[in-house]
Design a protein around this motif. Structure first.
Motif, mmCIF file in Angstrom:
data_model
loop_
_atom_site.group_PDB
_atom_site.id
_atom_site.type_symbol
_atom_site.label_atom_id
_atom_site.label_comp_id
_atom_site.label_asym_id
_atom_site.label_seq_id
_atom_site.Cartn_x
_atom_site.Cartn_y
_atom_site.Cartn_z
ATOM 1 N N HIS A 1 0.876 -1.175 0.000
ATOM 2 C CA HIS A 1 0.000 0.000 0.000
ATOM 3 C C HIS A 1 0.913 1.225 0.000
ATOM 4 O O HIS A 1 1.273 1.756 1.047
ATOM 5 C CB HIS A 1 -0.923 -0.007 1.219
ATOM 6 C CG HIS A 1 -1.847 -1.175 1.248
ATOM 7 N ND1 HIS A 1 -2.871 -1.346 0.342
ATOM 8 C CD2 HIS A 1 -1.874 -2.267 2.066
ATOM 9 C CE1 HIS A 1 -3.519 -2.473 0.605
ATOM 10 N NE2 HIS A 1 -2.933 -3.049 1.644
ATOM 11 N N GLY A 2 1.303 1.633 -1.173
ATOM 12 C CA GLY A 2 2.288 2.691 -1.320
ATOM 13 C C GLY A 2 3.448 2.176 -2.141
ATOM 14 O O GLY A 2 3.350 1.164 -2.843
ATOM 15 N N ASP A 3 4.586 2.854 -2.065
ATOM 16 C CA ASP A 3 5.752 2.495 -2.877
ATOM 17 C C ASP A 3 6.537 1.338 -2.283
ATOM 18 O O ASP A 3 6.523 1.110 -1.072
ATOM 19 C CB ASP A 3 6.687 3.694 -3.022
ATOM 20 C CG ASP A 3 6.098 4.793 -3.885
ATOM 21 O OD1 ASP A 3 5.064 4.551 -4.528
ATOM 22 O OD2 ASP A 3 6.669 5.907 -3.901
ATOM 23 N N VAL A 4 7.246 0.637 -3.180
ATOM 24 C CA VAL A 4 8.254 -0.333 -2.748
ATOM 25 C C VAL A 4 9.493 0.481 -2.362
ATOM 26 O O VAL A 4 9.925 1.374 -3.102
ATOM 27 C CB VAL A 4 8.607 -1.319 -3.871
ATOM 28 C CG1 VAL A 4 9.672 -2.305 -3.390
ATOM 29 C CG2 VAL A 4 7.369 -2.061 -4.349
ATOM 30 N N SER A 5 10.071 0.185 -1.216
ATOM 31 C CA SER A 5 11.200 0.985 -0.733
ATOM 32 C C SER A 5 12.545 0.273 -0.816
ATOM 33 O O SER A 5 13.592 0.920 -0.907
ATOM 34 C CB SER A 5 10.948 1.431 0.708
ATOM 35 O OG SER A 5 10.692 0.307 1.536
ATOM 36 N N SER A 6 12.553 -1.059 -0.769
ATOM 37 C CA SER A 6 13.813 -1.797 -0.850
ATOM 38 C C SER A 6 13.559 -3.239 -1.267
ATOM 39 O O SER A 6 12.492 -3.802 -0.974
ATOM 40 C CB SER A 6 14.548 -1.776 0.503
ATOM 41 O OG SER A 6 13.721 -2.318 1.510
ATOM 42 N N VAL A 7 14.542 -3.817 -1.961
ATOM 43 C CA VAL A 7 14.442 -5.209 -2.399
ATOM 44 C C VAL A 7 15.751 -5.930 -2.109
ATOM 45 O O VAL A 7 16.803 -5.302 -1.947
ATOM 46 C CB VAL A 7 14.127 -5.314 -3.908
ATOM 47 C CG1 VAL A 7 12.722 -4.835 -4.207
ATOM 48 C CG2 VAL A 7 15.158 -4.557 -4.737
ATOM 49 N N ALA A 8 15.691 -7.265 -2.070
ATOM 50 C CA ALA A 8 16.901 -8.048 -1.811
ATOM 51 C C ALA A 8 16.671 -9.504 -2.169
ATOM 52 O O ALA A 8 15.516 -9.973 -2.244
ATOM 53 C CB ALA A 8 17.297 -7.941 -0.343
ATOM 54 N N LEU A 9 17.761 -10.219 -2.409
ATOM 55 C CA LEU A 9 17.752 -11.669 -2.591
ATOM 56 C C LEU A 9 18.626 -12.267 -1.499
ATOM 57 O O LEU A 9 19.721 -11.755 -1.220
ATOM 58 C CB LEU A 9 18.321 -12.059 -3.957
ATOM 59 C CG LEU A 9 17.405 -11.811 -5.159
ATOM 60 C CD1 LEU A 9 18.205 -11.811 -6.446
ATOM 61 C CD2 LEU A 9 16.312 -12.870 -5.225
ATOM 62 N N ASP A 10 18.161 -13.353 -0.875
ATOM 63 C CA ASP A 10 18.960 -13.922 0.222
ATOM 64 C C ASP A 10 20.199 -14.613 -0.351
ATOM 65 O O ASP A 10 20.242 -14.974 -1.533
ATOM 66 C CB ASP A 10 18.109 -14.889 1.041
ATOM 67 C CG ASP A 10 18.014 -16.260 0.420
ATOM 68 O OD1 ASP A 10 18.718 -17.171 0.878
ATOM 69 O OD2 ASP A 10 17.242 -16.417 -0.553
ATOM 70 N N PRO A 11 21.260 -14.805 0.467
ATOM 71 C CA PRO A 11 22.532 -15.336 -0.038
ATOM 72 C C PRO A 11 22.454 -16.719 -0.652
ATOM 73 O O PRO A 11 23.346 -17.114 -1.397
ATOM 74 C CB PRO A 11 23.424 -15.352 1.221
ATOM 75 C CG PRO A 11 22.830 -14.329 2.113
ATOM 76 C CD PRO A 11 21.364 -14.386 1.869
ATOM 77 N N GLN A 12 21.396 -17.478 -0.345
ATOM 78 C CA GLN A 12 21.260 -18.814 -0.914
ATOM 79 C C GLN A 12 20.291 -18.848 -2.090
ATOM 80 O O GLN A 12 19.926 -19.918 -2.582
ATOM 81 C CB GLN A 12 20.819 -19.803 0.169
ATOM 82 C CG GLN A 12 21.894 -20.032 1.227
ATOM 83 C CD GLN A 12 21.510 -21.088 2.232
ATOM 84 O OE1 GLN A 12 20.406 -21.645 2.201
ATOM 85 N NE2 GLN A 12 22.409 -21.392 3.150
ATOM 86 N N ASP A 13 19.890 -17.642 -2.546
ATOM 87 C CA ASP A 13 19.041 -17.514 -3.734
ATOM 88 C C ASP A 13 17.719 -18.271 -3.612
ATOM 89 O O ASP A 13 17.159 -18.747 -4.599
ATOM 90 C CB ASP A 13 19.797 -18.005 -4.990
ATOM 91 C CG ASP A 13 21.121 -17.309 -5.166
ATOM 92 O OD1 ASP A 13 21.212 -16.121 -4.817
ATOM 93 O OD2 ASP A 13 22.072 -17.942 -5.658
ATOM 94 N N ARG A 14 17.188 -18.319 -2.402
ATOM 95 C CA ARG A 14 15.907 -18.998 -2.198
ATOM 96 C C ARG A 14 14.728 -18.056 -2.304
ATOM 97 O O ARG A 14 13.671 -18.418 -2.832
ATOM 98 C CB ARG A 14 15.879 -19.668 -0.822
ATOM 99 C CG ARG A 14 16.914 -20.728 -0.587
ATOM 100 C CD ARG A 14 16.979 -21.142 0.875
ATOM 101 N NE ARG A 14 17.405 -20.027 1.723
ATOM 102 C CZ ARG A 14 17.484 -20.081 3.053
ATOM 103 N NH1 ARG A 14 17.140 -21.177 3.683
ATOM 104 N NH2 ARG A 14 17.894 -19.030 3.747
ATOM 105 N N TYR A 15 14.931 -16.823 -1.794
ATOM 106 C CA TYR A 15 13.797 -15.920 -1.653
ATOM 107 C C TYR A 15 14.110 -14.518 -2.166
ATOM 108 O O TYR A 15 15.242 -14.038 -2.082
ATOM 109 C CB TYR A 15 13.390 -15.810 -0.172
ATOM 110 C CG TYR A 15 13.059 -17.111 0.491
ATOM 111 C CD1 TYR A 15 11.948 -17.849 0.089
ATOM 112 C CD2 TYR A 15 13.849 -17.604 1.525
ATOM 113 C CE1 TYR A 15 11.635 -19.053 0.709
ATOM 114 C CE2 TYR A 15 13.539 -18.806 2.157
ATOM 115 C CZ TYR A 15 12.436 -19.523 1.742
ATOM 116 O OH TYR A 15 12.129 -20.712 2.354
ATOM 117 N N MET A 16 13.055 -13.893 -2.669
ATOM 118 C CA MET A 16 13.098 -12.475 -3.042
ATOM 119 C C MET A 16 12.324 -11.701 -1.970
ATOM 120 O O MET A 16 11.202 -12.058 -1.619
ATOM 121 C CB MET A 16 12.435 -12.298 -4.405
ATOM 122 C CG MET A 16 11.950 -10.901 -4.720
ATOM 123 S SD MET A 16 10.828 -10.942 -6.137
ATOM 124 C CE MET A 16 10.242 -9.253 -6.142
#
Length: 707
Positions: A98-113
């Motif tokens: 609800h509003g803007d996306v402020s930050s994104v990341a991928l975990d070090p084991q490439d399992r999750y966004m």
């Protein structure tokens, strides 16, 4: 500091990542991914996405460790998008904020966004399937940063609400809510040895212990807004500022090494560290990409040391203070310390000429010359001190030693102290005998005018009975009573029995460590249990015993194939996660959890139960398993809409879901879709009997959430 290499781009550099020994990735604000040769900085290839960013103080881009995926915020900041690099296709997107996306990341084991938003929510999607996996505990304001521990067991989120959340990626549970900042928390960085760095909008920086959520220390000397953070060589914390400065801190002492280690003319928008080449990689909003060698000048130091040109060594260190951490400087520093110690020894023998001469090439270095001059001045009255001792003027000798504390390191003073101890021990012997008061007074008379000694003399004369109890307690090895007496009567520390007690404790500890090194933990624990009664050792001894016992239980559980005990211990003790067995257990769990993904997206609860059944009694796995079934049941609900099931039938499934899992984000999202297909529904989510995912148990597994 002068750069060793540089390049430039037409847009601001917002992200850098060392791909391998030969390549570095540079991403600009138009999301053009430039793959560069790390040796020459020549561009090898470019992948353009044309997603333009106008704000990049927080992370707008993330790159997977296997170089297969990247995550990026859309230009309008309304979506988080996960791309397959090879096909350039979107795997997943999150548009639920609800509003803007402020930050994104991928975990070090490439399992999750991970997708953090201005609404304080953190959505997490499965990378392989692209489906929403779970949500982390929400903040009440914008999520500014997302950071992961190196072993991918923990994730931390920073928010404008001034709080930091640390969550387990194994259980998806909130472990710590850190509250110590008085302003919005802007940046985070996990450090080695279970530490976390955070900094807020008022430039207040904290180092946390992630095991207990407590503050280790606060960093001083930050006056600019910090834009990016990096760790170098596991020794240095680099902080890049909006004014173009790079500050550097010692991660051992937490002291500021340099406030202006590097200075750029533009805002620094990216900072990274190349471990192989020991290069700091910096990007700016003007499109500059600059590489700095953190140990620049080390070769010169080696040459200067060979030539005994110490002046030039210190001149190089003025240019680059990190050279103090090189082997060459450590050799020089050791030489300097030995020189100072040898000079003290010669001064203590009244050999001033040799003491001054021993400084040799150090004399031409201003800071060292000052130390030498201070030593000379300190020992100006040493001959007088020697004469006082020689003629038995003990009170005056101690007065002069108090004025010049370095005298306490000399053989003359040590001889003086030895005589005091012998006299005091003799007095201790006589004080316990009847009618020996005159003898005691005679022995101690020379020391009555010395304040430090008088208090012990007075204590001896008035507390003979306490001394007797102290000796008996030691003889009976009643160490609890010994330390109770020491707390009440500190003067007992002056007795020879206390010195013997300290040596005994030291030997116990040293021998326990030797047994541990030999893997004889049984013998080690025996000694450590004795140390539990010693105030100076009890906390450490307790921790070591717990660690040894937990390791025994863990390895016994592995041997007996008791994965329930093994996983529960693994969750409780971080050190076990670094063992080969711990890593293998974690890999097994990760594999099994990934293996059921296909059943999740088919809505096959029975197959999921069968494949995860061995984890159902493991406390640390209950919540992630609950999340797996929650996703499975949402798939079932979504399938019921596609299959045009009856409205009442689907409403029953929604009620069941809320009964099991409560009013969480996934059901709200599904309910919006349901209402679009059944606009006349009178179902009110808030009026339903609400459960909680945190109270979910395997006994609640059903084949279908709808039936």
């Amino acid at each position: 500091m002068l750069p060793v290499k540089s390049s430039s781009f037409s847009e601001a550099v917002v992200y850098t990542k060392v791909i391998n020994e030969n390549s570095v990735l540079v991403v600009d604000s138009a999301t053009a991914m430039h793959y560069l040769d790390i040796g020459t900085l020549n561009v090898k290839s470019v992948l353009k996405c044309n997603i333009v960013h106008f704000r990049y103080s927080s992370d707008v881009f993330g790159f997977s460790s296997n170089a297969k995926y990247f995550v990026v915020i859309s230009s309008d900041c309304k979506e988080s998008r996960l791309y397959d690099i090879k096909t350039k296709k979107i795997i997943s997107k999150i548009d639920r904020h609800h509003g803007d996306v402020s930050s994104v990341a991928l975990d070090p084991q490439d399992r999750y966004m991970f997708s953090g938003g201005d609404d304080g929510k953190i959505f997490v999607s499965d990378v392989e399937s692209g489906q929403l996996a779970f949500t982390l505990t929400s903040h009440i304001d914008c999520v500014n940063d997302i950071s992961f521990s190196d072993n991918a067991q923990l994730v931390a989120t920073a928010s404008y609400d001034k709080n930091i959340h640390i969550s387990s990626l194994n259980t998806m549970k909130l472990i710590h809510k850190l509250r110590a900042h008085s302003a919005p928390v802007m940046k985070l960085k996990f450090l080695s040895k279970n530490r976390l760095f955070s900094i807020d909008k008022n430039n207040s920086a904290i180092i946390w212990d992630t095991n207990n959520g407590k503050i280790i220390t606060r960093l001083d000397g930050i006056h600019d807004d910090i834009t990016q953070v990096a760790v170098g060589d596991d020794k240095f914390l680099f902080l890049a500022s909006i004014l173009g400065y790079v500050l550097v801190y010692d991660l051992h002492s937490y002291k500021l090494i340099s406030r202006r280690y590097i200075k750029l003319n533009n805002k620094i928008t990216s900072i990274n560290f190349d471990e192989n080449n020991k290069h700091l990689i910096i990007g700016s909003d003007s499109g500059e990409l600059i590489l700095y060698e953190i140990y620049l000048g080390e070769n010169k130091l080696t040459q200067f040391l060979r030539e005994k040109n110490y002046v030039q060594i210190y001149a190089e260190i003025e240019k680059n203070p990190l050279l103090k951490y090189t082997e060459t400087y450590l050799i020089l520093d050791t030489l300097w310390k030995k020189t100072v110690q040898r000079a003290k020894e010669l001064f203590g023998k009244s050999d001033k000429k040799r003491a001054v001469g021993i400084f040799g090439n150090f004399v031409t270095i201003p800071s060292k010359k000052q130390i030498m001059n201070n030593l000379i001045k300190e020992y100006e009255e040493f001959d007088k001190f020697v004469l006082l001792v020689k003629h038995g003027k003990i009170t005056q000798a101690y007065t002069l030693a108090k004025k010049h504390p370095l005298y306490e390191e000399t053989p003359v003073y040590k001889s003086l102290e030895l005589n005091w101890k012998k006299s005091f021990m003799l007095a201790q012997k006589y004080i316990l005998e009847p009618k020996a008061a005159d003898k005691v007074n005679e022995i101690l008379a020379p020391y009555r005018g010395i304040s430090e000694k008088s208090k012990h003399i007075q204590a001896l004369l008035t507390n003979a009975q306490i001394h007797r109890r102290f000796k008996i307690a030691i003889a009976q090895k009643d160490f609890k009573l010994v330390y109770e007496l020491l707390k009440i009567h500190p003067f007992l520390k002056e007795y020879s029995e206390y010195d013997s007690l300290s040596k005994y404790a030291d030997n116990l500890y040293i021998n326990s460590q030797k047994f541990i090194e030999k893997n004889d933990t049984h013998s080690a624990v025996k000694l450590l249990r004795i140390l539990l009664d010693f105030e100076d050792f009890k906390n450490e001894a307790k921790d070591i015993i717990i660690e040894i016992e937990s390791r025994h239980k863990f390895f016994n559980a592995i041997r007996d194939n008791d994965i329930t005990v093994a996983y529960n211990l693994l969750e409780s003790y971080n050190d076990l996660q670094n063992t080969i067995e711990g890593e293998n257990l974690q890999k097994l769990w990760d594999y099994d959890l990934y293996a059921v993904s296909e059943y999740v997206f088919r809505g096959d609860a029975i197959k999921i139960k069968k494949n995860l059944d061995k984890y159902m009694k493991i406390n640390s796995k209950i919540l992630p398993i609950a999340n797996v079934f929650a996703r499975c049941y949402i798939v079932q609900l979504e399938a019921s809409i596609r299959e045009r099931k009856e409205q009442l039938y689907i409403e029953n499934g929604i009620k069941n879901y809320i009964l099991y899992y409560g009013l969480e984000d996934k059901i709200f999202t599904f309910f919006e879709k349901f209402k679009r297909n059944h606009p006349k529904t009178k179902l009110n989510l808030e009026s339903q009997t609400e459960g909680s995912i945190n109270k979910w148990r395997p006994s609640m597994i059903v084949k279908s959430i709808i039936e």
